[in-house]
Design a protein around this motif. Structure first.
Motif, PDB file in Angstrom:
ATOM      1  N   GLY A 163      13.242  13.082 -10.280  1.00 30.61           N
ATOM      2  CA  GLY A 163      12.023  13.736 -10.723  1.00 30.61           C
ATOM      3  C   GLY A 163      11.052  13.956  -9.583  1.00 30.61           C
ATOM      4  O   GLY A 163      10.431  15.021  -9.464  1.00 30.61           O
ATOM      5  N   PHE A 164      10.919  12.949  -8.721  1.00 33.96           N
ATOM      6  CA  PHE A 164      10.046  13.057  -7.542  1.00 33.96           C
ATOM      7  C   PHE A 164      10.537  14.167  -6.616  1.00 33.96           C
ATOM      8  O   PHE A 164       9.749  15.009  -6.148  1.00 33.96           O
ATOM      9  CB  PHE A 164      10.030  11.712  -6.817  1.00 33.96           C
ATOM     10  N   SER A 175       1.810  15.903   0.099  1.00 30.68           N
ATOM     11  CA  SER A 175       0.688  15.774   1.027  1.00 30.68           C
ATOM     12  C   SER A 175       0.774  14.450   1.770  1.00 30.68           C
ATOM     13  O   SER A 175       1.475  13.518   1.359  1.00 30.68           O
ATOM     14  CB  SER A 175      -0.630  15.840   0.265  1.00 30.68           C
ATOM     15  N   ALA A 176       0.023  14.347   2.871  1.00 31.14           N
ATOM     16  CA  ALA A 176       0.009  13.105   3.658  1.00 31.14           C
ATOM     17  C   ALA A 176      -0.524  11.949   2.820  1.00 31.14           C
ATOM     18  O   ALA A 176      -0.012  10.826   2.883  1.00 31.14           O
ATOM     19  CB  ALA A 176      -0.841  13.298   4.909  1.00 31.14           C
ATOM     20  N   CYS A 182       3.698   7.166  -1.912  1.00 33.00           N
ATOM     21  CA  CYS A 182       4.976   7.400  -2.587  1.00 33.00           C
ATOM     22  C   CYS A 182       6.206   7.000  -1.771  1.00 33.00           C
ATOM     23  O   CYS A 182       7.208   6.542  -2.341  1.00 33.00           O
ATOM     24  CB  CYS A 182       5.093   8.873  -2.976  1.00 33.00           C
ATOM     25  N   LEU A 183       6.155   7.176  -0.468  1.00 33.30           N
ATOM     26  CA  LEU A 183       7.354   6.924   0.320  1.00 33.30           C
ATOM     27  C   LEU A 183       7.788   5.452   0.305  1.00 33.30           C
ATOM     28  O   LEU A 183       8.998   5.181   0.341  1.00 33.30           O
ATOM     29  CB  LEU A 183       7.167   7.432   1.751  1.00 33.30           C
ATOM     30  N   ALA A 187      11.522   4.351  -0.685  1.00 31.84           N
ATOM     31  CA  ALA A 187      12.319   3.363   0.047  1.00 31.84           C
ATOM     32  C   ALA A 187      12.900   2.331  -0.904  1.00 31.84           C
ATOM     33  O   ALA A 187      14.055   1.898  -0.749  1.00 31.84           O
ATOM     34  CB  ALA A 187      11.455   2.685   1.114  1.00 31.84           C
ATOM     35  N   ALA A 188      12.122   1.935  -1.921  1.00 30.12           N
ATOM     36  CA  ALA A 188      12.624   0.987  -2.914  1.00 30.12           C
ATOM     37  C   ALA A 188      13.750   1.613  -3.741  1.00 30.12           C
ATOM     38  O   ALA A 188      14.723   0.929  -4.105  1.00 30.12           O
ATOM     39  CB  ALA A 188      11.487   0.531  -3.823  1.00 30.12           C
TER      40      ALA A 188
END
Length: 326
Positions: A163-164, A175-176, A182-183, A187-188
């Motif tokens: 979905g992401f 966006s930054a 979110c990143l 990673a998880a």
């Protein structure tokens, strides 16, 4: 940098914990974020021992989500409704978005989880989690998963990531500020077994040559107006595959000097208007879509209009953008 995700209201979390039966629904004519947030929420609820019902009115038009259709019901069983289930509505900014099926569910206690900037909460105080700065509804579902204390497994992580990836155009619209929040979650997801490389290939490979040619045709016949700052495209009725828009937007947003893309899709009795804007653009296409009865985000939005021909719709849209770009 502070997180873009505020804490959930404890009343929302307690409502989920106390419910025995839960119906989950997202907007009709679903996209990847709507369906994968639904599937992730359903799995989280079942992990908690809830009896669930997955609903979506459809239609499932896009090739990349067609295989999910059999996982959803188009109507709610009366026997399930007699259990007075909690209703969780995902990726919907207004009560009309789930479609006609919502009429049968409108008396249920409900939770709304959404990331659209337009619309207003249509639930009781404390029973919504609406974060317009979130790039996808699946990210909000992941926040709720944590609040509920449900461990992250590979299947749930895969739904959340898909979905992401869908709503960010595989990071294109990230966006930054959103990336910083979110990143670490992405990673998880990968630590739980998600392979971004494999998912990208699964979601993009296997396209029909006819669709690729139709995408090229839309791009070839696009019109550059307002000194190249706006590009308007047209998708005729004969090109029924809704997935064509992904390639159109991705290609044309790379045009030098462009600030926004408009794609007009002809339907039987209406025109579906899709909007995209560049990250360095001051144009909020969500506001334009909202003025036309639709909605969305600053960089991606859509609306459906009736009563206008394609040439008249183009003229109307050029006038609106001209005011914003002057």
């Amino acid at each position: 940098m502070a997180s873009i995700f505020p804490p959930c209201d404890t009343r929302l979390i307690e409502a989920i914990k106390s419910a025995e039966h839960v119906a989950v629904i997202a907007h009709r004519n679903p996209d990847g974020d709507a369906l994968y947030s639904s599937l992730a929420m359903d799995r989280i609820l079942r992990t908690l021992g809830k009896k669930t019902l997955l609903l979506n009115e459809g239609p499932f038009l896009r090739d990349d989500i067609k295989h999910l259709e059999n996982m959803f019901r188009k109507d709610a069983d009366d026997s399930f409704l007699l259990c007075n289930p909690l209703l969780i509505i995902l990726d919907c900014s207004t009560p009309d978005r789930p479609g006609e099926i919502f009429g049968k569910l409108s008396n249920l206690k409900r939770i709304v989880i959404d990331h659209h900037s337009s619309g207003l909460p249509f639930t009781e105080e404390g029973m919504s989690y609406i974060v317009p700065s979130s790039p996808s509804t699946t990210m909000l579902v992941d926040i709720i998963r944590e609040e509920l204390g449900v461990p992250l497994d590979k299947e749930t992580a895969t739904y959340l990531y898909r979905g992401f990836a869908t709503d960010t155009g595989f990071y294109h619209f990230l966006s930054a500020e959103a990336a910083a929040s979110c990143l670490p979650r992405v990673a998880a997801f990968t630590a739980a077994g998600v392979s971004p490389y494999e998912i990208y290939d699964e979601m993009h490979d296997g396209r029909k040559l006819e669709d690729i040619k139709n995408t090229a045709s839309i791009i070839l016949n696009s019109e550059s107006v307002l000194d190249g700052r706006l590009i308007i495209c047209h998708q005729g009725k004969e090109m029924t595959n809704a997935r064509l828009s992904d390639g159109v937007y991705a290609s044309l947003l790379e045009t030098e000097g462009v600030k926004a893309i408009v794609l007009i899709k002809e339907k039987e009795e209406a025109l579906e208007i899709g909007f995209r804007s560049k990250n360095n653009s001051d144009i909020d296409v969500g506001e334009i879509a909202a003025e036309l009865g639709g909605g969305g985000h600053k960089r991606a939005a859509g609306a459906t209009i009736t009563g206008l021909s394609v040439p008249d719709a183009k003229a109307m849209l050029i006038t609106r953008f001209q005011k914003l770009l002057s």
